[in-house]
Design a protein around this motif. Structure first.
Motif, PDB file in Angstrom:
ATOM      1  N   LEU A 157       0.829  -1.209   0.000  1.00  0.00           N
ATOM      2  CA  LEU A 157       0.000   0.000   0.000  1.00  0.00           C
ATOM      3  C   LEU A 157       0.862   1.258   0.000  1.00  0.00           C
ATOM      4  CD1 LEU A 157      -2.836  -1.018   2.505  1.00  0.00           C
ATOM      5  CD2 LEU A 157      -2.920  -0.936  -0.001  1.00  0.00           C
ATOM      6  N   LEU A 158       1.934   1.251   0.765  1.00  0.00           N
ATOM      7  CA  LEU A 158       2.835   2.407   0.760  1.00  0.00           C
ATOM      8  C   LEU A 158       3.473   2.607  -0.607  1.00  0.00           C
ATOM      9  CD1 LEU A 158       4.725   2.413   4.176  1.00  0.00           C
ATOM     10  CD2 LEU A 158       3.456   4.288   3.154  1.00  0.00           C
ATOM     11  N   LEU A 160       2.227   1.784  -3.546  1.00  0.00           N
ATOM     12  CA  LEU A 160       1.228   2.338  -4.460  1.00  0.00           C
ATOM     13  C   LEU A 160       0.966   3.815  -4.176  1.00  0.00           C
ATOM     14  CD1 LEU A 160      -1.355  -0.606  -4.523  1.00  0.00           C
ATOM     15  CD2 LEU A 160       0.317   0.009  -6.288  1.00  0.00           C
ATOM     16  N   PHE A 161       0.933   4.185  -2.892  1.00  0.00           N
ATOM     17  CA  PHE A 161       0.692   5.575  -2.538  1.00  0.00           C
ATOM     18  C   PHE A 161       1.843   6.473  -2.983  1.00  0.00           C
ATOM     19  CE2 PHE A 161       0.268   8.957   0.822  1.00  0.00           C
ATOM     20  CZ  PHE A 161      -0.854   9.539   0.257  1.00  0.00           C
ATOM     21  N   VAL A 162       3.086   6.000  -2.788  1.00  0.00           N
ATOM     22  CA  VAL A 162       4.249   6.783  -3.225  1.00  0.00           C
ATOM     23  C   VAL A 162       4.257   6.919  -4.741  1.00  0.00           C
ATOM     24  CG1 VAL A 162       6.779   6.751  -3.360  1.00  0.00           C
ATOM     25  CG2 VAL A 162       5.644   6.225  -1.204  1.00  0.00           C
ATOM     26  N   ARG A 164       1.717   6.946  -6.742  1.00  0.00           N
ATOM     27  CA  ARG A 164       0.671   7.887  -7.151  1.00  0.00           C
ATOM     28  C   ARG A 164       1.100   9.325  -6.919  1.00  0.00           C
ATOM     29  NH1 ARG A 164      -5.583   7.919  -4.843  1.00  0.00           N
ATOM     30  NH2 ARG A 164      -6.310   9.690  -6.125  1.00  0.00           N
ATOM     31  N   ARG A 165       1.746   9.598  -5.784  1.00  0.00           N
ATOM     32  CA  ARG A 165       2.204  10.963  -5.508  1.00  0.00           C
ATOM     33  C   ARG A 165       3.324  11.371  -6.471  1.00  0.00           C
ATOM     34  NH1 ARG A 165       0.780  13.400  -0.616  1.00  0.00           N
ATOM     35  NH2 ARG A 165       2.681  14.668  -0.747  1.00  0.00           N
ATOM     36  N   ASN A 168       1.810  12.372  -9.748  1.00  0.00           N
ATOM     37  CA  ASN A 168       1.165  13.681  -9.701  1.00  0.00           C
ATOM     38  C   ASN A 168       2.162  14.809  -9.452  1.00  0.00           C
ATOM     39  OD1 ASN A 168      -1.309  12.414 -10.058  1.00  0.00           O
ATOM     40  ND2 ASN A 168      -1.682  12.246  -7.851  1.00  0.00           N
ATOM     41  N   THR A 172       7.647  13.324  -2.221  1.00  0.00           N
ATOM     42  CA  THR A 172       7.498  11.984  -1.613  1.00  0.00           C
ATOM     43  C   THR A 172       8.718  11.586  -0.795  1.00  0.00           C
ATOM     44  OG1 THR A 172       8.388  10.955  -3.617  1.00  0.00           O
ATOM     45  CG2 THR A 172       6.000  11.206  -3.487  1.00  0.00           C
ATOM     46  N   LEU A 175       7.655   9.928   2.595  1.00  0.00           N
ATOM     47  CA  LEU A 175       6.942   8.679   2.338  1.00  0.00           C
ATOM     48  C   LEU A 175       7.873   7.619   1.750  1.00  0.00           C
ATOM     49  CD1 LEU A 175       3.530   9.926   0.911  1.00  0.00           C
ATOM     50  CD2 LEU A 175       3.929   8.717   3.063  1.00  0.00           C
TER      51      LEU A 175
END
Length: 859
Positions: A157-158, A160-162, A164-165, A168, A172, A175
Motif C-alpha cells: 500500500l505504501l 502504491l501511494f508513493v 501515485r504521488r 502527480n 514523496t 513517504l
C-alpha cells in the motif's frame, strides 16, 4: 569549470573572527559575498534580529550545500591552522550563546534548508538505506512474531501511494523513506519465513549419512563438518532429514574434503541458544544457515562414493584448502604460515589462540577480517600493475583504453579474491563498493563512496537481513562510514599542494620528509577514527576494547600495506607456476614483525582490555550519536552531543548485573563478601569463559575466580551461596546484607530450600507452592533461558531482587530454541559415571547411548 577566481584579504580587528571574501559565479553575473558559515562571530549572532538570522542561516546552508552546476565558488586564500582553531573556538562560543538564547524558528529553518540541499546533492540514498536498516532492526527487536500478511500489505500500500504521488508531481521524500522502512521490515519477515524448518526436538543417537558442505579444523586431527542432504537410518530404513547437521569429528588421520559423502553413528542434540542474555546466540545462526542439529561422532566415518558431481562452491572451497595447504607446507607450518593463510584465503582455523588474542588486544583484529583494506589493496595493485604493463604498448596508450582494461582486470581480481577469501559479510561489503567504484570509472562517472556504502547496505540487508545483528556487519559499516565522513573534511589537507611548498620556501629535505610524516599521521588518524567508531560495538558484543590500538596500527599497518599484502598477492599469482616460495618467505618475515608488534602492544594493554557487561541502552545511544555525527550536514552534527550525553548517563545509571546464571544453572557468576567475582564452574568452558568476560575478566584468570569453600556451603543434595550487590562492594561504610541462593540437586530438598533462600536454581521441576522470590527450575530455564539478576541495595527490607533480564522473551521467535520436551528427554547428571533419567522409560533409539555408562541413578 571555473571562469572566475576569487580574491580575498584576510583582516582581523579586535576580537572579531577572520572573514574570507569570495567571488562567486551565479548564472551570468559575478557577485561578491562574505561566506560566514561557521566563522560567523558570536557578537553578530546575538545582535542580529531573529528574522534576519533565519534568512542568513538559509543562505549559508544553501551556499554550503549548493550543487556545483549552479554555484561555483573558490577561495583564493589558504586558511591556516591558527585560523581554523579560532573559527572552531568561535563556533563553540556561538553554540553556547545559542543555548543561552535559543532561536528555535531559525534552527528549524536552517535544518530544513540544510537537509533539503543535502537531498538535492544526491544523499537521499543514504537516508533511504538508514530507513531500510531501521525497519530490519525493528523487526528483529520485537518481543513477538508479527503477522506476515500485515507487513507485506503495508509495504504494498505504501508503494502504491508513493507511486501515485510521484505521478502527480508531489513531494514523496518522507513517504519514500517510510517505504524503505516497511520494505526492510517485510523482507526480514519474508527471510524468516523461508528459513523456517523443523529442527531436532530432543537428544537422540542416530546412524546418519550426508555430504560434507562445510569444513573447519578445530584441532590436530579434529574437524567440525556440516553435513547436507542428511539421511538417518533405522529399522524402518533410510529417512531424509529436512535440515543440515554439524558434527565434531576426532581422531581422523586424513582430513575430509568438501563434497565427501560419509556415514557414521552420531549423538545429535538441538542447537543451543545464548549462554547468557545478550551473548552469542548459536540457535539464531543455525536457524538461518539451515542447521537443525549438532553433535559428535560415536564411530569412525565411513567414506562412500559420491552420487553426483561436485558443485561450484565445493570447487572453490577445494581450491582454498589447496592454497592453504601449499602455504603451510612452504612455510613449514610456522605461526606465520597460519597468519598468511588467514590473510590470503580467509581460513583462521590454524591460528593459535594466543596469536588471536594478541592481535585483538593490539587493535589488529581487523587485519584478519578480510574487508576494505584487503580488497582495496588487491584491486589497486592489480589496477596499477595492469596500467603499467598496458602503457608499454604505444597503440593502447594513444587510444586511451588503458584505464578501461585496467578497471576490468581489477574487477576480475576482486571477484576472484572474493571467492578465495570465503565471502564474509565484510568482504561482500568491500567487494560491492569496489565494483561500484570501478564501474563508475568505466562509465566516466564520479564514484561517491558514501553512496556506494549505502547501496551495499541496501543490497546486503535485502538478501540477508539477519546480518544486521552480527558484529561483523555492524563494525564494518560503521567503520567505513566514520572514515568516509572524516575523509570528506581532511581530503584537502591530504592532497599534494606543491605550489604551497614552493611559496613557503621549504627545502628539499623537508619536502621529502613531509610526505611520510603526513602518511603516518593519516594512518594514526585512520586507526583512531575507526577504533573510536567500532569501540562501542566491540564492547557491546565482546566486552573488550583495544586501548593502544593506534600504536599497534601505526607499527603494523605499514608492513601489512607495503610488504605483506603485495608479496601475498604475488604469491597467489605465482602458485600455479610453483614460484611462490620466494614471495611467501618474504611475507613470513613481514608477518613475524607484525606478530612481534602485536605481542608488545598487547603486553602494554594487559588488564585494560576487558570491560564487562554494561548498559545496552548506553551503547546503542553512543552508536546512534556516531551515526548522527557522520551523516548530518554542517551544524546539525551538534545533535549528536545530547544523544552522546544521554548514552553516558545510561552507563552511569544502569550498573552491571550482580548475578549471572547460564547453561540451565550449571554456571553461576556472583560477587562474594570480599567484593571479588566468583564462578561456580569446575573447569574452563565456553559458558565459563563467557561469564568471565561478562564480569570483566579474561579466561586466563579462571583459577583466581573459582568459587572458594568460604563462598558456599555444599552437600550431596545441593549448595547454598551468599550473594552481595556489586555496587555495595569496595566502598566504605557498613557492608550490605547478603541474598541467599540455593542450588537444589534433588527434589526432596526443594521445599526446605524454598523456605530458606530468596533464589532457587534447580534442574528439576519446583513445586508450585515454592514461595521463594525467584524460582529458576527446569521449566523456567527451558522457556526463558539464562538470566541476569540485579539485587536491591536495601535487601534487608522488602524485595531483595531489583530487576531480572532473560535471554528470551516470553513469546518465542522462530529462531529461538524450541521448548524442551521434559517428559522424554534424557538429562545427563553432573558426574561422568552417572546418568539421571526421567520417570518415563527411555526410547529404543537411546539404548546405544545408555549402554556403556557405568551405573545409573533414577530420580
Amino acid at each position: 569549470m571555473r571562469e572566475g577566481q576569487s580574491s580575498s584579504d584576510k583582516t582581523q580587528s579586535g576580537g572579531s573572527a577572520p572573514r574570507i571574501d569570495v567571488l562567486c559565479l551565479k548564472g551570468d553575473k559575478f557577485s561578491s559575498a562574505a561566506f560566514e558559515g561557521d566563522l560567523l562571530p558570536a557578537e553578530d549572532v546575538l545582535e542580529a534580529a531573529k528574522t534576519q538570522q533565519r534568512r542568513k542561516t538559509q543562505i549559508n546552508a544553501k551556499n554550503a550545500h549548493s550543487n556545483a552546476t549552479e554555484v561555483i565558488c573558490e577561495e583564493n586564500q589558504r586558511v591556516g591552522v591558527r585560523e581554523r582553531c579560532v573559527a572552531a573556538a568561535l563556533t563553540v562560543r556561538s553554540a553556547i550563546f545559542w543555548i543561552v538564547r535559543p532561536d528555535w524558528p531559525g534552527a528549524v529553518s536552517y535544518a530544513r534548508t540544510a537537509l533539503s540541499q543535502d537531498w538535492d546533492r544526491g544523499q537521499g540514498i543514504v537516508w533511504y538505506a538508514l530507513s531500510h536498516m531501521a525497519g530490519v532492526l525493528v523487526y528483529f527487536s520485537l518481543p513477538a512474531e508479527p503477522y506476515s500478511v500485515l507487513s507485506g500489505l503495508a509495504a504494498i500500500l505504501l508503494g502504491l501511494f508513493v507511486f501515485r504521488r510521484m505521478k502527480n508531481g508531489r513531494p514523496t521524500v518522507g513517504l519514500t523513506a517510510f517505504l524503505f522502512f516497511a520494505l526492510g521490515f517485510f523482507l526480514s519477515d519474508l527471510r524468516v519465513e523461508f528459513a523456517r524448518g523443523d529442527p531436532l526436538e530432543r537428544p537422540v543417537t542416530r546412524k546418519v549419512e550426508g555430504v560434507v558442505t562445510g569444513l573447519k579444523q578445530s584441532g590436530q586431527h579434529s574437524y567440525s563438518v556440516i553435513l547436507g542432504e542428511v539421511q538417518e537410518y533405522s529399522k524402518r530404513g533410510a529417512t531424509p532429514l529436512g535440515f543440515k547437521i554439524r558434527l565434531s569429528l576426532k581422531g581422523m588421520k586424513e582430513a575430509p574434503v568438501m563434497g565427501d559423502k560419509m556415514q557414521l553413528k552420531a549423538r545429535l542434540l538441538p542447537p543451543g541458544g545464548a549462554v547468557r542474555p545478550g551473548g552469542y546466540d548459536f540457535a539464531r545462526t543455525a536457524f538461518f544457515d539451515g542447521i537443525g542439529a549438532v553433535g559428535y561422532a560415536l564411530s569412525r566415518p565411513v567414506m562412500l562414493a559420491r552420487d553426483g558431481g561436485t558443485g561450484f562452491l565445493q570447487h572453490v572451497d577445494t581450491i582454498r584448502s589447496g592454497i592453504a595447504g601449499r602455504i603451510r607446507r612452504v612455510l613449514d607450518y610456522s605461526p606465520e604460515s597460519a597468519f598468511a593463510v588467514a590473510l590470503l584465503v580467509g581460513k583462521r582455523d590454524y591460528l593459535a589462540s594466543a596469536d588471536k588474542d594478541a592481535l585483538r588486544n593490539a587493535g589488529l583484529a581487523h587485519v584478519l577480517a578480510i574487508s576494505g583494506m584487503h580488497m582495496g589493496l588487491v584491486t589497486s595493485l592489480v589496477f596499477l600493475a595492469a596500467r603499467l604493463v598496458l602503457s608499454l604498448s604505444q597503440s593502447l596508450a594513444l587510444k586511451g583504453h588503458i584505464h578501461v582494461y585496467a578497471s576490468i582486470a581489477a574487477l576480475i581480481a576482486a571477484t576472484v579474491y572474493l571467492g578465495l577469501s570465503g565471502a564474509s559479510v565484510a568482504t561482500q561489503r568491500a567487494y560491492l563498493m569496489a565494483v561500484l567504484i570501478l564501474c563508475a570509472g568505466l562509465l566516466g562517472r564520479r564514484a561517491f563512496s558514501l553512496r556506494g556504502l549505502a547501496l551495499a547496505c541496501l543490497l546486503l540487508l535485502s538478501l540477508r537481513p539477519e546480518e544486521v545483528l552480527s558484529p561483523g556487519f555492524q563494525m564494518s559499516f560503521i567503520a567505513v562510514l566514520a572514515l568516509l565522513s572524516a575523509y570528506s573534511f581532511g581530503k584537502d589537507w591530504l592532497r599534494d599542494d606543491r605550489e604551497a611548498y614552493v611559496l613557503k620556501g621549504k627545502t628539499g629535505v623537508l619536502r621529502t620528509l613531509k610526505k611520510p610524516a603526513k602518511w603516518l599521521f593519516a594512518c594514526a588518524m585512520t586507526s583512531l577514527i575507526a577504533g573510536a567508531a567500532t569501540a562501542p560495538i566491540a564492547a557491546m558484543h565482546f566486552e573488550q576494547i583495544a586501548p593502544y590500538g593506534v600504536v599497534g596500527n601505526v607499527l603494523a599497518m605499514p608492513l601489512v600495506t607495503f610488504v605483506v599484502m603485495p608479496l601475498g598477492l604475488l604469491a597467489l599469482l605465482t602458485i600455479p607456476l610453483g614460484a611462490d616460495a620466494f614471495f611467501l618467505q618474504g611475507m613470513e618475515v613481514g608477518l613475524s614483525l607484525v606478530l612481534k608488534a602485536a605481542y608488545w602492544v598487547s603486553a602494554l594493554s594487559d588488564g585494560l582490555t576487558n570491560l564487562g557487561v554494561a548498559s545496552v541502552s548506553g551503547y546503542l545511544l553512543v552508536i546512534l550519536a556516531s551515526i548522527i555525527l557522520c551523516i548530518m550536514p554542517l551544524r546539525l552534527k551538534w545533535l549528536s552531543v545530547p544523544v552522546f550525553a544521554a548514552g553516558l548517563i545510561g552507563f552511569v545509571v544502569e550498573r552491571p548485573p550482580d548475578v549471572m546464571i547460564a547453561d540451565a544453572g550449571k554456571h553461576i557468576g556472583f560477587y562474594g563478601e570480599d567484593g571479588s567475582f566468583r564462578l561456580t564452574s569446575s573447569r574452563i568452558s565456553f559458558a565459563a569463559d563467557s561469564l568471565l568476560r561478562a564480569g570483566g575478566y579474561s579466561a586466563n584468570s579462571f583459577k583466581e575466580h573459582k568459587t572458594r569453600a568460604a563462598d558456599r556451603s555444599c552437600d550431596e543434595e545441593g549448595c547454598v551461596l551468599a550473594l552481595y550487590p556489586h555496587r555495595a562492594i569496595g566502598g566504605g561504610g557498613e557492608q550490605k546484607p547478603s541474598v541467599v541462593l540455593a542450588q537444589s540437586k534433588v527434589e526432596g530438598v526443594l521445599k526446605a530450600d524454598c523456605q530458606l533462600a530468596s533464589i532457587i536454581v534447580t534442574q528439576a521441576q519446583a513445586p508450585s507452592s515454592c514461595n521463594a522470590e525467584l524460582v529458576l527450575d527446569q521449566k523456567t530455564f527451558g522457556e526463558r533461558g539464562s538470566v541476569y539478576i540485579w539485587l536491591s541495595d536495601q535487601a534487608e527490607s522488602g524485595h531483595k531482587i531489583k530487576k531480572v533480564r532473560w535471554a528470551y522473551d516470553a513469546q518465542r521467535r522462530p529462531w529461538n530454541p524450541k521448548l524442551p520436551i521434559t517428559t522424554s528427554a534424557l538429562i545427563a547428571a553432573e558426574e561422568r559415571n552417572h546418568l539421571a533419567l526421567n520417570a518415563d522409560t527411555p526410547r529404543a533409539e537411546d539404548a546405544s547411548f545408555v549402554g556403556g555408562v557405568g551405573r545409573f541413578k533414577r530420580d
